[in-house]
Design a protein around this motif. Structure first.
Motif, PDB file in Angstrom:
ATOM      1  N   GLY A 158      -5.599   9.134   0.716  1.00 58.68           N
ATOM      2  CA  GLY A 158      -5.956   7.726   0.907  1.00 58.68           C
ATOM      3  C   GLY A 158      -4.849   6.822   0.416  1.00 58.68           C
ATOM      4  O   GLY A 158      -3.826   7.269  -0.097  1.00 58.68           O
ATOM      5  N   GLU A 159      -5.070   5.538   0.605  1.00 56.35           N
ATOM      6  CA  GLU A 159      -4.066   4.550   0.212  1.00 56.35           C
ATOM      7  C   GLU A 159      -4.480   3.847  -1.068  1.00 56.35           C
ATOM      8  O   GLU A 159      -5.639   3.490  -1.241  1.00 56.35           O
ATOM      9  CB  GLU A 159      -3.886   3.502   1.308  1.00 56.35           C
ATOM     10  CG  GLU A 159      -3.107   3.999   2.491  1.00 56.35           C
ATOM     11  CD  GLU A 159      -2.788   2.889   3.464  1.00 56.35           C
ATOM     12  OE1 GLU A 159      -1.697   2.926   4.040  1.00 56.35           O
ATOM     13  OE2 GLU A 159      -3.623   1.990   3.661  1.00 56.35           O
ATOM     14  N   LYS A 189       0.848  -1.199   0.000  1.00 59.35           N
ATOM     15  CA  LYS A 189       0.000   0.000   0.000  1.00 59.35           C
ATOM     16  C   LYS A 189       0.873   1.235   0.000  1.00 59.35           C
ATOM     17  O   LYS A 189       2.008   1.216   0.484  1.00 59.35           O
ATOM     18  CB  LYS A 189      -0.922   0.003   1.213  1.00 59.35           C
ATOM     19  CG  LYS A 189      -1.960  -1.094   1.145  1.00 59.35           C
ATOM     20  CD  LYS A 189      -2.959  -1.016   2.270  1.00 59.35           C
ATOM     21  CE  LYS A 189      -4.001  -2.107   2.084  1.00 59.35           C
ATOM     22  NZ  LYS A 189      -5.064  -2.022   3.051  1.00 59.35           N
ATOM     23  N   PHE A 190       0.301   2.328  -0.534  1.00 62.79           N
ATOM     24  CA  PHE A 190       1.037   3.584  -0.627  1.00 62.79           C
ATOM     25  C   PHE A 190       0.058   4.740  -0.435  1.00 62.79           C
ATOM     26  O   PHE A 190      -1.027   4.750  -1.023  1.00 62.79           O
ATOM     27  CB  PHE A 190       1.719   3.696  -1.999  1.00 62.79           C
ATOM     28  CG  PHE A 190       2.512   4.951  -2.164  1.00 62.79           C
ATOM     29  CD1 PHE A 190       3.789   5.048  -1.661  1.00 62.79           C
ATOM     30  CD2 PHE A 190       1.965   6.056  -2.800  1.00 62.79           C
ATOM     31  CE1 PHE A 190       4.526   6.213  -1.794  1.00 62.79           C
ATOM     32  CE2 PHE A 190       2.689   7.224  -2.947  1.00 62.79           C
ATOM     33  CZ  PHE A 190       3.968   7.300  -2.435  1.00 62.79           C
ATOM     34  N   ASP A 191       0.466   5.731   0.365  1.00 64.58           N
ATOM     35  CA  ASP A 191      -0.362   6.906   0.640  1.00 64.58           C
ATOM     36  C   ASP A 191      -0.206   7.909  -0.506  1.00 64.58           C
ATOM     37  O   ASP A 191       0.860   8.494  -0.683  1.00 64.58           O
ATOM     38  CB  ASP A 191       0.077   7.539   1.968  1.00 64.58           C
ATOM     39  CG  ASP A 191      -0.782   8.711   2.384  1.00 64.58           C
ATOM     40  OD1 ASP A 191      -1.619   9.180   1.586  1.00 64.58           O
ATOM     41  OD2 ASP A 191      -0.611   9.177   3.527  1.00 64.58           O
ATOM     42  N   VAL A 192      -1.280   8.126  -1.279  1.00 65.14           N
ATOM     43  CA  VAL A 192      -1.201   8.992  -2.456  1.00 65.14           C
ATOM     44  C   VAL A 192      -1.046  10.468  -2.100  1.00 65.14           C
ATOM     45  O   VAL A 192      -0.677  11.272  -2.966  1.00 65.14           O
ATOM     46  CB  VAL A 192      -2.403   8.804  -3.412  1.00 65.14           C
ATOM     47  CG1 VAL A 192      -2.444   7.384  -3.947  1.00 65.14           C
ATOM     48  CG2 VAL A 192      -3.709   9.176  -2.757  1.00 65.14           C
ATOM     49  N   SER A 193      -1.263  10.839  -0.848  1.00 61.38           N
ATOM     50  CA  SER A 193      -1.075  12.245  -0.471  1.00 61.38           C
ATOM     51  C   SER A 193       0.398  12.658  -0.551  1.00 61.38           C
ATOM     52  O   SER A 193       0.711  13.839  -0.542  1.00 61.38           O
ATOM     53  CB  SER A 193      -1.635  12.529   0.924  1.00 61.38           C
ATOM     54  OG  SER A 193      -0.881  11.854   1.912  1.00 61.38           O
ATOM     55  N   ASN A 194       1.318  11.681  -0.667  1.00 60.18           N
ATOM     56  CA  ASN A 194       2.739  11.989  -0.839  1.00 60.18           C
ATOM     57  C   ASN A 194       3.092  12.380  -2.275  1.00 60.18           C
ATOM     58  O   ASN A 194       4.207  12.822  -2.534  1.00 60.18           O
ATOM     59  CB  ASN A 194       3.598  10.788  -0.438  1.00 60.18           C
ATOM     60  CG  ASN A 194       3.615  10.573   1.047  1.00 60.18           C
ATOM     61  OD1 ASN A 194       3.615  11.518   1.824  1.00 60.18           O
ATOM     62  ND2 ASN A 194       3.603   9.319   1.461  1.00 60.18           N
ATOM     63  N   ASN A 224      -3.957   9.384 -10.920  1.00 57.76           N
ATOM     64  CA  ASN A 224      -4.017  10.803 -11.246  1.00 57.76           C
ATOM     65  C   ASN A 224      -4.383  11.553  -9.976  1.00 57.76           C
ATOM     66  O   ASN A 224      -5.438  11.310  -9.391  1.00 57.76           O
ATOM     67  CB  ASN A 224      -5.050  11.054 -12.345  1.00 57.76           C
ATOM     68  CG  ASN A 224      -5.070  12.502 -12.777  1.00 57.76           C
ATOM     69  OD1 ASN A 224      -5.091  13.418 -11.961  1.00 57.76           O
ATOM     70  ND2 ASN A 224      -5.079  12.705 -14.083  1.00 57.76           N
ATOM     71  N   THR A 225      -3.524  12.472  -9.553  1.00 58.76           N
ATOM     72  CA  THR A 225      -3.735  13.147  -8.267  1.00 58.76           C
ATOM     73  C   THR A 225      -4.787  14.253  -8.342  1.00 58.76           C
ATOM     74  O   THR A 225      -5.111  14.840  -7.314  1.00 58.76           O
ATOM     75  CB  THR A 225      -2.409  13.701  -7.706  1.00 58.76           C
ATOM     76  OG1 THR A 225      -1.820  14.577  -8.668  1.00 58.76           O
ATOM     77  CG2 THR A 225      -1.447  12.566  -7.390  1.00 58.76           C
ATOM     78  N   THR A 265      -5.295  -0.699  -7.029  1.00 62.56           N
ATOM     79  CA  THR A 265      -6.596  -0.363  -6.461  1.00 62.56           C
ATOM     80  C   THR A 265      -6.475   1.027  -5.861  1.00 62.56           C
ATOM     81  O   THR A 265      -5.709   1.244  -4.919  1.00 62.56           O
ATOM     82  CB  THR A 265      -7.026  -1.380  -5.385  1.00 62.56           C
ATOM     83  OG1 THR A 265      -7.022  -2.689  -5.966  1.00 62.56           O
ATOM     84  CG2 THR A 265      -8.414  -1.049  -4.852  1.00 62.56           C
ATOM     85  N   LEU A 266      -7.198   1.968  -6.440  1.00 61.97           N
ATOM     86  CA  LEU A 266      -7.113   3.363  -6.021  1.00 61.97           C
ATOM     87  C   LEU A 266      -7.956   3.612  -4.776  1.00 61.97           C
ATOM     88  O   LEU A 266      -8.883   2.846  -4.482  1.00 61.97           O
ATOM     89  CB  LEU A 266      -7.597   4.259  -7.165  1.00 61.97           C
ATOM     90  CG  LEU A 266      -6.785   4.147  -8.456  1.00 61.97           C
ATOM     91  CD1 LEU A 266      -7.466   4.917  -9.573  1.00 61.97           C
ATOM     92  CD2 LEU A 266      -5.365   4.628  -8.250  1.00 61.97           C
ATOM     93  N   PRO A 267      -7.666   4.693  -4.031  1.00 65.95           N
ATOM     94  CA  PRO A 267      -8.538   5.055  -2.914  1.00 65.95           C
ATOM     95  C   PRO A 267      -9.969   5.201  -3.452  1.00 65.95           C
ATOM     96  O   PRO A 267     -10.175   5.769  -4.516  1.00 65.95           O
ATOM     97  CB  PRO A 267      -7.990   6.405  -2.446  1.00 65.95           C
ATOM     98  CG  PRO A 267      -6.563   6.415  -2.895  1.00 65.95           C
ATOM     99  CD  PRO A 267      -6.557   5.645  -4.189  1.00 65.95           C
ATOM    100  N   GLY A 268     -10.918   4.642  -2.761  1.00 63.36           N
ATOM    101  CA  GLY A 268     -12.291   4.650  -3.257  1.00 63.36           C
ATOM    102  C   GLY A 268     -12.670   3.330  -3.906  1.00 63.36           C
ATOM    103  O   GLY A 268     -13.837   3.070  -4.160  1.00 63.36           O
TER     104      GLY A 268
END
Length: 188
Positions: A158-159, A85-90, A151-152, A121-124
């Motif tokens: 989210g992760e 998992k990876f936090d996309v807010s980074n 795409n940010t 698997t994107l957040p949501g």
């Protein structure tokens, strides 16, 4: 400041960064945007705790880097399942990133007749999934397999989960080395 990263974001990422053996943070020279390498040691790998199926090998990250990282070498499994998992807010705002598995296939590797699934698997909960026939890939060199994109503009927090798996073919597989997953700005 659309598409750029704020200097405070860099400081925050560096303060919260994991051990260099789990992940690596860098800024791409051309775009000045965040890049991440998530190494295999930080992944959830089915059967990785059993040395009959997987072993951990240590190598320098790149020839010019003094940091040693652990990579997962597949000895034999019929149930291939790898997740992280990876936090996309980074990630930098207003940017499309590609999510790429970095693997190597040994010349003696076999059991790759059934395609392997690569998924983001994107957040949501939205999934991007593709299959790749590893039997046709080059041997004894690092290759990149694109799992998907994030795409940010659409995913700001989210992760996301990244996965590589093949659980239905029932065929024993061997000879794959997982370095990790690279998350980098997509070049258009």
């Amino acid at each position: 400041m659309e598409g750029q990263c704020h200097p405070d974001q860099y400081r925050s990422i560096l303060r919260g960064s994991d051990s260099p053996t789990i992940s690596k943070y860098s800024v791409e020279n051309k775009s000045k945007k965040n890049c991440f390498m998530m190494y295999a040691r930080g992944f959830s790998i089915a059967w990785a705790d059993n040395n009959s199926y997987w072993k951990w090998v240590t190598e320098k990250d790149v020839p010019s880097d003094a940091v040693l990282v652990e990579m997962a070498e597949l000895l034999k499994v019929c149930w291939l399942e790898v997740h992280s998992k990876f936090d996309v807010s980074n990630l930098c705002q207003a940017t499309t990133y590609e999510v790429v598995f970095v693997i190597k296939l040994a010349s003696s590797g076999d059991g790759w007749e059934v395609p392997v699934n690569f998924r983001v698997t994107l957040p949501g909960g939205n999934n991007q999934e593709r299959q790749e026939n590893l039997k046709e890939k080059p041997r004894e060199e690092w290759i990149e397999i694109t799992a998907g994109e994030v795409n940010t503009l659409e995913c700001k927090e989210g992760e996301m989960e990244v996965s590589m798996f093949e659980t239905e073919g029932g065929k024993w597989k061997r000879g794959l080395v997982l370095r990790g997953v690279l998350i980098r700005p997509k070049n258009k």
